[in-house]
Design an enzyme around this catalytic site. Structure first.
Site, short mmCIF file in Angstrom:
data_model
loop_
_atom_site.label_atom_id
_atom_site.label_comp_id
_atom_site.label_asym_id
_atom_site.label_seq_id
_atom_site.Cartn_x
_atom_site.Cartn_y
_atom_site.Cartn_z
N ASN A 40 8.46 59.91 3.14
CA ASN A 40 9.28 61.01 3.65
C ASN A 40 10.74 60.92 3.18
O ASN A 40 11.64 61.42 3.83
CB ASN A 40 9.16 61.13 5.18
CG ASN A 40 9.71 59.92 5.91
OD1 ASN A 40 10.11 58.94 5.29
ND2 ASN A 40 9.74 60.00 7.22
N GLU B 174 21.55 48.15 11.76
CA GLU B 174 20.95 48.41 10.43
C GLU B 174 21.99 48.25 9.32
O GLU B 174 21.68 47.72 8.24
CB GLU B 174 20.32 49.80 10.42
CG GLU B 174 19.11 49.87 11.36
CD GLU B 174 18.45 51.24 11.44
OE1 GLU B 174 18.95 52.19 10.80
OE2 GLU B 174 17.43 51.34 12.14
N TYR C 145 11.99 46.75 9.93
CA TYR C 145 11.11 47.61 10.72
C TYR C 145 10.41 46.84 11.85
O TYR C 145 9.36 47.28 12.34
CB TYR C 145 10.08 48.28 9.82
CG TYR C 145 10.61 49.48 9.05
CD1 TYR C 145 11.08 50.61 9.71
CD2 TYR C 145 10.61 49.50 7.67
CE1 TYR C 145 11.54 51.72 9.01
CE2 TYR C 145 11.08 50.62 6.96
CZ TYR C 145 11.54 51.71 7.64
OH TYR C 145 12.00 52.82 6.96
N LYS D 254 14.17 56.44 0.03
CA LYS D 254 12.92 55.66 -0.04
C LYS D 254 12.29 55.69 -1.44
O LYS D 254 12.67 56.50 -2.29
CB LYS D 254 11.96 56.19 1.03
CG LYS D 254 12.47 55.99 2.46
CD LYS D 254 11.39 56.35 3.48
CE LYS D 254 11.88 56.11 4.89
NZ LYS D 254 10.81 56.34 5.90
N HIS E 279 15.31 57.44 5.34
CA HIS E 279 15.39 56.88 6.70
C HIS E 279 16.81 57.07 7.19
O HIS E 279 17.75 57.01 6.40
CB HIS E 279 15.07 55.37 6.69
CG HIS E 279 15.52 54.68 7.94
ND1 HIS E 279 14.75 54.66 9.08
CD2 HIS E 279 16.68 54.04 8.25
CE1 HIS E 279 15.42 54.02 10.03
NE2 HIS E 279 16.59 53.63 9.56
P1 CMP Z 1 11.53 55.86 9.31
O1 CMP Z 1 12.64 56.70 9.88
O2 CMP Z 1 11.83 55.11 8.09
O3 CMP Z 1 11.00 54.85 10.44
C1 CMP Z 1 9.68 54.37 10.46
C2 CMP Z 1 8.82 55.03 9.45
O4 CMP Z 1 7.44 54.86 9.61
C3 CMP Z 1 9.03 56.51 9.52
O5 CMP Z 1 10.31 56.83 9.00
C4 CMP Z 1 7.84 57.05 8.72
O6 CMP Z 1 8.13 57.25 7.36
C5 CMP Z 1 6.83 55.89 8.81
N1 CMP Z 1 5.57 56.31 9.39
C6 CMP Z 1 4.39 56.20 8.77
N2 CMP Z 1 3.42 56.67 9.56
C7 CMP Z 1 3.98 57.08 10.70
C8 CMP Z 1 3.50 57.67 11.90
N3 CMP Z 1 2.21 57.92 12.10
N4 CMP Z 1 4.39 57.97 12.89
C9 CMP Z 1 5.72 57.71 12.71
N5 CMP Z 1 6.24 57.16 11.59
C10 CMP Z 1 5.37 56.85 10.59
#
Ligand code: CMP
Length: 140
Positions: A114, A128, A51, A11, A117
């Site tokens: 974070n 995906e 998403y 990311k 993904h």
């Molecule tokens: P990802 O696995 O990329 O899939 C959706 C993303 O939404 C997740 O990782 C998080 O980085 C992001 N995200 C942001 N806020 C939240 C939240 N409150 N709960 C879950 N995912 C979140």
């Protein structure tokens, strides 16, 4: 166990800090093989489409803004039980909950930033992977 392919994104928080190699090294050390990789700047349309399952979530708009805020590295990873293995090495979505030795524990800045993904199921991995790669770009 079966050889699987899963989809990964490094990311914008990780590309910004120039740690794509460090993240990839942790994936490889866990036993995953990068069989496709491309650095891209996601368009808003791509991020919204990718998403789409989160469209109704309160964080959707911020998520799309974040994922388009800088370059990302999209990857296909291959290995035994690759979907589960990748999720194990990534760690919990919220870095506060991520175990020692995981990518998110080591690198993630927040639940949004974070660092990685990873597909949550084999079915979603196929969807995906197809979203970003054609078959001839994946070289196992
Ligand atoms: P990802 O696995 O990329 O899939 C959706 C993303 O939404 C997740 O990782 C998080 O980085 C992001 N995200 C942001 N806020 C939240 C939240 N409150 N709960 C879950 N995912 C979140």
């Amino acid at each position: 166990m079966a050889t699987e392919r899963t989809f990964s994104i490094i990311k914008p928080d990780a590309t910004r800090r120039n740690i794509t190699g460090a993240v990839t090294a942790m994936l490889e050390k866990a036993g995953l093989r990068v069989v496709a990789s491309r650095r891209i700047r996601m368009t808003r349309e791509q991020a919204e489409g990718f998403y789409a399952v989160h469209r109704e979530r309160p964080f959707f708009s911020d998520l799309v803004s974040f994922m388009t805020s800088g370059p990302v590295v999209v990857q296909v990873l291959e290995g035994e039980d690759a979907v589960a293995l990748n999720r194990k090495v990534m760690g919990a979505t919220n870095p506060k909950d991520a175990e020692e030795g995981t990518i998110r524990r080591a690198f993630a800045e927040s639940i949004e930033a974070n660092s990685v993904h990873g597909s949550d199921s084999l079915d979603n991995a196929r969807i995906e992977i197809d979203f970003f790669f054609s078959a001839d770009e994946i070289v196992g």
